[in-house]
Design a protein around this motif. Sequence first.
Motif, PDB file in Angstrom:
ATOM      1  N   GLY B  34       0.783  -1.233   0.000  1.00  0.00           N
ATOM      2  CA  GLY B  34       0.000   0.000   0.000  1.00  0.00           C
ATOM      3  C   GLY B  34       0.814   1.282   0.000  1.00  0.00           C
ATOM      4  N   GLY B  35       1.976   1.270  -0.637  1.00  0.00           N
ATOM      5  CA  GLY B  35       2.770   2.497  -0.719  1.00  0.00           C
ATOM      6  C   GLY B  35       3.562   2.815   0.541  1.00  0.00           C
ATOM      7  N   THR B  36       3.546   1.903   1.524  1.00  0.00           N
ATOM      8  CA  THR B  36       4.260   2.158   2.784  1.00  0.00           C
ATOM      9  C   THR B  36       5.726   1.738   2.669  1.00  0.00           C
ATOM     10  OG1 THR B  36       3.809  -0.033   3.700  1.00  0.00           O
ATOM     11  CG2 THR B  36       2.150   1.671   4.083  1.00  0.00           C
ATOM     12  N   TRP B  37       6.523   2.262   3.614  1.00  0.00           N
ATOM     13  CA  TRP B  37       7.911   1.796   3.674  1.00  0.00           C
ATOM     14  C   TRP B  37       8.386   1.793   5.105  1.00  0.00           C
ATOM     15  CZ3 TRP B  37       6.627   6.798   2.646  1.00  0.00           C
ATOM     16  CH2 TRP B  37       7.369   7.808   3.250  1.00  0.00           C
ATOM     17  N   GLN B  38       9.447   1.031   5.372  1.00  0.00           N
ATOM     18  CA  GLN B  38       9.972   0.892   6.724  1.00  0.00           C
ATOM     19  C   GLN B  38      11.320   1.592   6.844  1.00  0.00           C
ATOM     20  OE1 GLN B  38       9.262  -3.578   7.928  1.00  0.00           O
ATOM     21  NE2 GLN B  38       9.423  -3.419   5.727  1.00  0.00           N
ATOM     22  N   GLU B  39      11.576   2.111   8.039  1.00  0.00           N
ATOM     23  CA  GLU B  39      12.879   2.711   8.333  1.00  0.00           C
ATOM     24  C   GLU B  39      13.463   2.011   9.542  1.00  0.00           C
ATOM     25  OE1 GLU B  39      12.264   7.369   6.920  1.00  0.00           O
ATOM     26  OE2 GLU B  39      12.345   6.886   9.054  1.00  0.00           O
ATOM     27  N   SER B  40      14.718   1.545   9.415  1.00  0.00           N
ATOM     28  CA  SER B  40      15.418   0.910  10.524  1.00  0.00           C
ATOM     29  C   SER B  40      16.875   0.720  10.128  1.00  0.00           C
ATOM     30  CB  SER B  40      14.804  -0.456  10.860  1.00  0.00           C
ATOM     31  OG  SER B  40      15.528  -1.078  11.907  1.00  0.00           O
ATOM     32  N   GLU B  41      17.741   0.626  11.133  1.00  0.00           N
ATOM     33  CA  GLU B  41      19.133   0.256  10.846  1.00  0.00           C
ATOM     34  C   GLU B  41      19.273  -1.261  10.734  1.00  0.00           C
ATOM     35  OE1 GLU B  41      22.028   2.109  13.429  1.00  0.00           O
ATOM     36  OE2 GLU B  41      20.805   3.939  13.467  1.00  0.00           O
ATOM     37  N   TRP B  42      18.178  -1.973  10.979  1.00  0.00           N
ATOM     38  CA  TRP B  42      18.119  -3.424  10.796  1.00  0.00           C
ATOM     39  C   TRP B  42      19.237  -4.156  11.530  1.00  0.00           C
ATOM     40  CZ3 TRP B  42      13.448  -4.374   9.506  1.00  0.00           C
ATOM     41  CH2 TRP B  42      12.779  -3.594   8.573  1.00  0.00           C
ATOM     42  N   LYS B  43      19.264  -3.980  12.820  1.00  0.00           N
ATOM     43  CA  LYS B  43      20.154  -4.777  13.676  1.00  0.00           C
ATOM     44  C   LYS B  43      19.469  -4.872  15.036  1.00  0.00           C
ATOM     45  CE  LYS B  43      22.837  -0.731  15.030  1.00  0.00           C
ATOM     46  NZ  LYS B  43      24.049   0.044  14.873  1.00  0.00           N
ATOM     47  N   PRO B  44      19.802  -5.899  15.826  1.00  0.00           N
ATOM     48  CA  PRO B  44      19.109  -6.067  17.103  1.00  0.00           C
ATOM     49  C   PRO B  44      19.237  -4.808  17.960  1.00  0.00           C
ATOM     50  CG  PRO B  44      20.360  -8.035  16.589  1.00  0.00           C
ATOM     51  CD  PRO B  44      20.741  -6.995  15.556  1.00  0.00           C
ATOM     52  N   GLY B  45      18.122  -4.379  18.540  1.00  0.00           N
ATOM     53  CA  GLY B  45      18.116  -3.195  19.385  1.00  0.00           C
ATOM     54  C   GLY B  45      17.798  -1.913  18.635  1.00  0.00           C
ATOM     55  N   ALA B  46      17.872  -1.943  17.306  1.00  0.00           N
ATOM     56  CA  ALA B  46      17.594  -0.740  16.515  1.00  0.00           C
ATOM     57  C   ALA B  46      16.094  -0.450  16.524  1.00  0.00           C
ATOM     58  CB  ALA B  46      18.088  -0.926  15.087  1.00  0.00           C
ATOM     59  N   LEU B  52       3.361   5.703   6.378  1.00  0.00           N
ATOM     60  CA  LEU B  52       2.303   5.717   5.374  1.00  0.00           C
ATOM     61  C   LEU B  52       2.734   6.606   4.207  1.00  0.00           C
ATOM     62  CD1 LEU B  52      -0.857   6.085   7.661  1.00  0.00           C
ATOM     63  CD2 LEU B  52       0.212   4.020   6.761  1.00  0.00           C
ATOM     64  N   PRO B  53       2.068   6.458   3.039  1.00  0.00           N
ATOM     65  CA  PRO B  53       2.459   7.252   1.871  1.00  0.00           C
ATOM     66  C   PRO B  53       2.449   8.760   2.146  1.00  0.00           C
ATOM     67  CG  PRO B  53       0.925   5.531   1.229  1.00  0.00           C
ATOM     68  CD  PRO B  53       1.006   5.493   2.725  1.00  0.00           C
ATOM     69  N   ASP B  54       1.558   9.228   3.063  1.00  0.00           N
ATOM     70  CA  ASP B  54       1.507  10.672   3.338  1.00  0.00           C
ATOM     71  C   ASP B  54       2.545  11.098   4.380  1.00  0.00           C
ATOM     72  OD1 ASP B  54       0.513   9.770   5.746  1.00  0.00           O
ATOM     73  OD2 ASP B  54      -1.522  10.492   5.441  1.00  0.00           O
ATOM     74  N   GLY B  55       3.407  10.160   4.804  1.00  0.00           N
ATOM     75  CA  GLY B  55       4.486  10.508   5.734  1.00  0.00           C
ATOM     76  C   GLY B  55       4.142  10.274   7.202  1.00  0.00           C
ATOM     77  N   ARG B  56       2.866   9.979   7.514  1.00  0.00           N
ATOM     78  CA  ARG B  56       2.509   9.671   8.904  1.00  0.00           C
ATOM     79  C   ARG B  56       3.183   8.377   9.339  1.00  0.00           C
ATOM     80  NH1 ARG B  56      -3.549   8.772   9.598  1.00  0.00           N
ATOM     81  NH2 ARG B  56      -3.397   8.369   7.371  1.00  0.00           N
ATOM     82  N   VAL B  57       3.532   8.305  10.643  1.00  0.00           N
ATOM     83  CA  VAL B  57       4.108   7.072  11.173  1.00  0.00           C
ATOM     84  C   VAL B  57       2.955   6.139  11.538  1.00  0.00           C
ATOM     85  CG1 VAL B  57       5.472   6.047  13.024  1.00  0.00           C
ATOM     86  CG2 VAL B  57       6.149   8.254  12.049  1.00  0.00           C
ATOM     87  N   ALA B  58       2.929   4.950  10.954  1.00  0.00           N
ATOM     88  CA  ALA B  58       1.835   4.012  11.205  1.00  0.00           C
ATOM     89  C   ALA B  58       2.112   3.160  12.439  1.00  0.00           C
ATOM     90  CB  ALA B  58       1.620   3.116   9.995  1.00  0.00           C
ATOM     91  N   ASP B  59       3.305   2.597  12.507  1.00  0.00           N
ATOM     92  CA  ASP B  59       3.650   1.683  13.600  1.00  0.00           C
ATOM     93  C   ASP B  59       5.128   1.869  13.942  1.00  0.00           C
ATOM     94  OD1 ASP B  59       1.090  -0.209  13.373  1.00  0.00           O
ATOM     95  OD2 ASP B  59       1.895   0.074  11.365  1.00  0.00           O
ATOM     96  N   THR B  60       5.454   1.615  15.215  1.00  0.00           N
ATOM     97  CA  THR B  60       6.862   1.707  15.632  1.00  0.00           C
ATOM     98  C   THR B  60       7.209   0.489  16.476  1.00  0.00           C
ATOM     99  OG1 THR B  60       6.339   2.853  17.689  1.00  0.00           O
ATOM    100  CG2 THR B  60       6.811   4.238  15.766  1.00  0.00           C
ATOM    101  N   GLY B  61       8.506   0.262  16.636  1.00  0.00           N
ATOM    102  CA  GLY B  61       8.951  -0.849  17.473  1.00  0.00           C
ATOM    103  C   GLY B  61      10.458  -0.940  17.469  1.00  0.00           C
ATOM    104  N   GLU B  62      10.927  -2.139  17.807  1.00  0.00           N
ATOM    105  CA  GLU B  62      12.367  -2.349  17.925  1.00  0.00           C
ATOM    106  C   GLU B  62      12.715  -3.721  17.354  1.00  0.00           C
ATOM    107  OE1 GLU B  62      14.166  -1.382  21.903  1.00  0.00           O
ATOM    108  OE2 GLU B  62      14.979  -3.414  21.666  1.00  0.00           O
ATOM    109  N   ILE B  63      13.883  -3.802  16.695  1.00  0.00           N
ATOM    110  CA  ILE B  63      14.323  -5.079  16.152  1.00  0.00           C
ATOM    111  C   ILE B  63      14.802  -5.961  17.312  1.00  0.00           C
ATOM    112  CG2 ILE B  63      15.880  -6.236  14.517  1.00  0.00           C
ATOM    113  CD1 ILE B  63      14.050  -4.150  13.202  1.00  0.00           C
TER     114      ILE B  63
END
Lengths: 110, 153
Positions: B34-46, B52-63
């Motif tokens: 649905g046009g979304t993308w993820q941001e992370s450094e992709w390592k444990p603890g990151a 969302l496509p409009d720039g809103r943050v949909a979900d957050t968490g930790e690796i």
Amino acid sequence: MEADPSDKVFKALADPGRRLLLDRLRAEDGQTLRRLCEDMGMTRQAVAKHLRVLEEASLVVPIRRGREKLHHLNPAPIQEIADRWIGRFDRGRLRALADLKAKLEGDPDG
Amino acid sequence: MAESRFVYVTYVRTTPEKLWRALLDPEFTRQYWGGTWQESEWKPGASWRILLPDGRVADTGEIQEFDPHRRLVLTWRNEFKPELHEEGFSRLTYELEPMGDAVKLTVLHEIDRDGSKLIEATSQGWPAILASLKSLLETGEPLDMTRRWRAGS
């Protein structure tokens, strides 16, 4: 892999006892074998055998949590069958027709 | 223990490397999720988030676990619906396992509470997203219904 993995799905779905197990998981997902055996009118061995067939067809996925083995419905195989034959039809309209049918059939005055 | 869990297992005709990349890389997720993308450094603890496509943050968490081409575990909290946000962190697991000419992908999305609205809501979305991911990798085309974020979701 076999030529058509949906063979296993259709064979698994052909049995009313196995469909009943799927209905019970739909009502309450993530049940143990013991729980699924309640009121099934089948031996534990028979239920376990049906579950194995459902697992081989990937319709049911067992998840280990601690000492328990929980059985979950997997929507993927039936979804893939639906995409194969009705994917090019308008899902929204099919849904609306299915809802209408359910409403008419469920309506005591209908 | 009280818990809610969504389980999805699919077989995708691709390699673990390609499937892994498609699960993480914005270039892929924008097409089938649905046009979304993820941001992370992709390592444990990151930290991890999905936008969302409009720039809103949909979900957050930790690796929590990061084992490339095999297993990813992250925590996931909804950030845009108060009734879902208040349930706190759920846990998402991807497991990839080569099987002949395909890869078995197992997706678990679970939370330690009964009758979770978050799991109910995400369970509505996952099947279409994951079918579209499979379609993208196998045919080069995602499914129409997942190209855009649906309003109200």
